[in-house]
Design a protein around this motif. Structure first.
Motif, PDB file in Angstrom:
ATOM      1  N   TYR A   1     -17.450   9.961 -12.225  1.00  0.00           N
ATOM      2  CA  TYR A   1     -16.753  11.235 -12.116  1.00  0.00           C
ATOM      3  C   TYR A   1     -16.482  11.817 -13.499  1.00  0.00           C
ATOM      4  N   PHE A   2     -16.012  11.011 -14.409  1.00  0.00           N
ATOM      5  CA  PHE A   2     -15.680  11.522 -15.739  1.00  0.00           C
ATOM      6  C   PHE A   2     -16.924  11.795 -16.581  1.00  0.00           C
ATOM      7  N   ASP A   3     -17.996  11.062 -16.354  1.00  0.00           N
ATOM      8  CA  ASP A   3     -19.227  11.290 -17.110  1.00  0.00           C
ATOM      9  C   ASP A   3     -20.000  12.497 -16.588  1.00  0.00           C
ATOM     10  N   ASP A   4     -20.201  12.560 -15.277  1.00  0.00           N
ATOM     11  CA  ASP A   4     -21.070  13.574 -14.676  1.00  0.00           C
ATOM     12  C   ASP A   4     -20.341  14.555 -13.779  1.00  0.00           C
ATOM     13  N   ARG A   5     -19.048  14.337 -13.538  1.00  0.00           N
ATOM     14  CA  ARG A   5     -18.264  15.119 -12.574  1.00  0.00           C
ATOM     15  C   ARG A   5     -18.887  15.047 -11.178  1.00  0.00           C
ATOM     16  N   SER A   6     -19.427  13.872 -10.855  1.00  0.00           N
ATOM     17  CA  SER A   6     -20.034  13.677  -9.540  1.00  0.00           C
ATOM     18  C   SER A   6     -19.037  12.991  -8.609  1.00  0.00           C
ATOM     19  N   THR A   7     -18.931  13.529  -7.403  1.00  0.00           N
ATOM     20  CA  THR A   7     -18.055  12.957  -6.386  1.00  0.00           C
ATOM     21  C   THR A   7     -18.850  12.837  -5.094  1.00  0.00           C
ATOM     22  N   ASN A   8     -18.228  12.271  -4.095  1.00  0.00           N
ATOM     23  CA  ASN A   8     -18.863  12.165  -2.791  1.00  0.00           C
ATOM     24  C   ASN A   8     -18.233  13.158  -1.812  1.00  0.00           C
ATOM     25  N   ALA A   9     -17.707  14.264  -2.311  1.00  0.00           N
ATOM     26  CA  ALA A   9     -17.031  15.253  -1.469  1.00  0.00           C
ATOM     27  C   ALA A   9     -17.983  15.862  -0.440  1.00  0.00           C
ATOM     28  N   LEU A  10     -19.229  16.094  -0.810  1.00  0.00           N
ATOM     29  CA  LEU A  10     -20.180  16.669   0.145  1.00  0.00           C
ATOM     30  C   LEU A  10     -20.445  15.718   1.302  1.00  0.00           C
ATOM     31  N   ALA A  11     -20.615  14.449   1.002  1.00  0.00           N
ATOM     32  CA  ALA A  11     -20.859  13.460   2.050  1.00  0.00           C
ATOM     33  C   ALA A  11     -19.633  13.322   2.953  1.00  0.00           C
ATOM     34  N   ASP A  12     -18.446  13.330   2.366  1.00  0.00           N
ATOM     35  CA  ASP A  12     -17.222  13.231   3.167  1.00  0.00           C
ATOM     36  C   ASP A  12     -17.049  14.448   4.066  1.00  0.00           C
ATOM     37  N   SER A  13     -17.368  15.614   3.546  1.00  0.00           N
ATOM     38  CA  SER A  13     -17.268  16.832   4.340  1.00  0.00           C
ATOM     39  C   SER A  13     -18.250  16.801   5.508  1.00  0.00           C
ATOM     40  N   PHE A  14     -19.472  16.372   5.233  1.00  0.00           N
ATOM     41  CA  PHE A  14     -20.482  16.297   6.293  1.00  0.00           C
ATOM     42  C   PHE A  14     -20.083  15.278   7.360  1.00  0.00           C
ATOM     43  N   ASN A  15     -19.552  14.141   6.948  1.00  0.00           N
ATOM     44  CA  ASN A  15     -19.104  13.137   7.911  1.00  0.00           C
ATOM     45  C   ASN A  15     -17.949  13.657   8.755  1.00  0.00           C
ATOM     46  N   ALA A  16     -17.059  14.438   8.168  1.00  0.00           N
ATOM     47  CA  ALA A  16     -15.949  15.020   8.925  1.00  0.00           C
ATOM     48  C   ALA A  16     -16.460  16.025   9.954  1.00  0.00           C
ATOM     49  N   LYS A  17     -17.474  16.806   9.594  1.00  0.00           N
ATOM     50  CA  LYS A  17     -18.059  17.760  10.543  1.00  0.00           C
ATOM     51  C   LYS A  17     -18.713  17.028  11.705  1.00  0.00           C
ATOM     52  N   ILE A  18     -19.425  15.953  11.410  1.00  0.00           N
ATOM     53  CA  ILE A  18     -20.069  15.174  12.472  1.00  0.00           C
ATOM     54  C   ILE A  18     -19.011  14.565  13.382  1.00  0.00           C
ATOM     55  N   LYS A  19     -17.949  14.050  12.811  1.00  0.00           N
ATOM     56  CA  LYS A  19     -16.883  13.445  13.609  1.00  0.00           C
ATOM     57  C   LYS A  19     -16.220  14.475  14.515  1.00  0.00           C
ATOM     58  N   ALA A  20     -15.970  15.675  13.996  1.00  0.00           N
ATOM     59  CA  ALA A  20     -15.371  16.733  14.813  1.00  0.00           C
ATOM     60  C   ALA A  20     -16.318  17.165  15.921  1.00  0.00           C
ATOM     61  N   PHE A  21     -17.597  17.273  15.612  1.00  0.00           N
ATOM     62  CA  PHE A  21     -18.590  17.650  16.614  1.00  0.00           C
ATOM     63  C   PHE A  21     -18.682  16.586  17.706  1.00  0.00           C
TER      64      PHE A  21
END
Length: 53
Positions: A11-31
């Protein structure tokens, strides 16, 4: 605990997170919660791919 140091430093080196994957998993769970008791798995995956692909 040492296992998490790599992901924390990413995160501190590249500012990379797993927010996109978490968001997609939340959408699948809601669906999935809307269509409880789906019997045709192929149709469920078809609907899922049409909505979120």
């Amino acid at each position: 605990m040492a296992f998490h140091y790599q992901s924390i430093s990413n995160y501190f080196d590249d500012r990379s997170t797993n927010a996109l994957a978490d968001s997609f998993n939340a959408k699948i769970k809601a669906f999935r919660s809307q269509f409880r008791g789906v019997r045709n798995i192929d149709f469920f995956l078809f609907r899922l791919s049409n909505l979120f692909a």
